[in-house]
Design a protein around this motif. Structure first.
Motif, PDB file in Angstrom:
ATOM      1  N   UNK A  10       0.877  -1.188  -0.077  1.00  0.00           N
ATOM      2  CA  UNK A  10       0.061   0.409  -0.047  1.00  0.00           C
ATOM      3  C   UNK A  10       1.058   1.080   0.024  1.00  0.00           C
ATOM      4  N   UNK A  11       0.534   1.800  -0.379  1.00  0.00           N
ATOM      5  CA  UNK A  11       1.098   3.234  -0.527  1.00  0.00           C
ATOM      6  C   UNK A  11       0.764   4.213  -1.232  1.00  0.00           C
ATOM      7  N   UNK A  12       0.656   5.540  -0.348  1.00  0.00           N
ATOM      8  CA  UNK A  12      -0.111   6.621  -0.071  1.00  0.00           C
ATOM      9  C   UNK A  12       0.506   7.721  -0.852  1.00  0.00           C
ATOM     10  N   UNK A  17      -4.454  11.856  -8.119  1.00  0.00           N
ATOM     11  CA  UNK A  17      -4.397  11.774  -9.660  1.00  0.00           C
ATOM     12  C   UNK A  17      -3.097  10.389  -9.470  1.00  0.00           C
ATOM     13  N   UNK A  18      -2.598  11.043  -8.200  1.00  0.00           N
ATOM     14  CA  UNK A  18      -1.052  10.442  -8.415  1.00  0.00           C
ATOM     15  C   UNK A  18      -1.133   8.479  -8.381  1.00  0.00           C
ATOM     16  N   UNK A  19      -1.848   7.802  -7.683  1.00  0.00           N
ATOM     17  CA  UNK A  19      -2.134   6.677  -7.254  1.00  0.00           C
ATOM     18  C   UNK A  19      -2.705   6.117  -8.853  1.00  0.00           C
ATOM     19  N   UNK A 152       6.789  11.822  -3.762  1.00  0.00           N
ATOM     20  CA  UNK A 152       5.978  12.112  -3.915  1.00  0.00           C
ATOM     21  C   UNK A 152       5.056  10.923  -3.586  1.00  0.00           C
ATOM     22  N   UNK A 153       5.547   9.604  -3.258  1.00  0.00           N
ATOM     23  CA  UNK A 153       5.248   8.721  -2.832  1.00  0.00           C
ATOM     24  C   UNK A 153       5.884   8.306  -1.096  1.00  0.00           C
ATOM     25  N   UNK A 154       4.847   7.469  -0.635  1.00  0.00           N
ATOM     26  CA  UNK A 154       5.446   7.074   0.990  1.00  0.00           C
ATOM     27  C   UNK A 154       4.636   5.518   0.864  1.00  0.00           C
ATOM     28  N   UNK A 155       5.507   5.267   1.415  1.00  0.00           N
ATOM     29  CA  UNK A 155       4.415   3.521   2.131  1.00  0.00           C
ATOM     30  C   UNK A 155       4.104   3.341   3.160  1.00  0.00           C
ATOM     31  N   UNK A 156       2.462   2.975   2.963  1.00  0.00           N
ATOM     32  CA  UNK A 156       1.723   2.815   4.212  1.00  0.00           C
ATOM     33  C   UNK A 156       1.380   1.653   5.264  1.00  0.00           C
ATOM     34  N   UNK A 157       1.721   0.203   3.869  1.00  0.00           N
ATOM     35  CA  UNK A 157       1.714  -1.021   4.913  1.00  0.00           C
ATOM     36  C   UNK A 157       2.327  -1.781   3.395  1.00  0.00           C
TER      37      UNK A 157
END
Length: 182
Positions: A10-12, A17-19, A152-157
């Motif tokens: 899961x990446x935040x 629109x980036x996802x 622009x992104x971060x690992x959530x889980x």
């Protein structure tokens, strides 16, 4: 026969629109046989705080298609016994498509919707998240491609090993995985 387990990632993302752009990139990697996705969902949290889920697999459509063909087959077979295979095919197709669409709408596939909604509720307004269930991948090539989202992104889980999670975080420009809370 033992099947390999899929990895959940899961990446935040910082914008809405980036996802979707990241999912498009994952689909491109899938066409190049570098990534094999079992399921993917984009979650968007709008400015008013509402969550919007975009499933990559439309189960209702898949169920209707399967029902159409199987219903048509069985309808034609029954119609053949009654000396009217065309009427049986048409009736079976209609009933099969309807039943398949209902079954598809009521089924859940891949990533659990309740998990998606609960984790999606934690992302800030005007952001998005990409939930992917990966069967297998070519990690070096995938990570190199994901560097376009660096910063622009971060690992959530994830369910990745700590080593692979840290490689993913590094590709996205994050520090190593945070230590688990005591």
């Amino acid at each position: 026969m033992e099947y390999p387990m899929s990895d959940l990632i899961v990446i935040g993302f910082d914008s809405q629109d980036e996802a979707t752009a990241a999912l498009t990139e994952c689909k491109k990697l899938e066409k190049e046989y570098l990534l094999d996705l079992e399921d993917a969902v984009v979650v968007i949290r709008t400015a008013d705080g509402k969550l919007h889920l975009q499933q990559s697999v439309n189960l209702e459509k898949v169920g209707a298609s399967y029902g159409l063909f199987s219903g048509g087959f069985w309808g034609a077979l029954v119609g053949l016994l009654c000396l009217n295979p065309l009427a049986g095919f048409v009736a079976g197709s209609i009933v099969g498509a309807g039943a398949g669409a209902i079954a598809g709408k009521m089924s859940d596939y891949g990533i659990d919707d309740n998990f998606i909604k609960s984790l999606g509720a934690t992302i800030p307004a005007n952001t998005s998240a990409l939930f992917i269930l990966v069967r297998k991948s070519q990690p070096d090539k995938v990570l190199a491609d994901l560097r376009t989202f660096k910063g622009h992104a971060r690992v959530l889980q994830t369910s990745l090993s700590p080593e692979n999670e840290n490689r993913l975080r590094a590709a996205l420009g994050q520090l190593a995985a945070p230590a688990p809370a005591a």
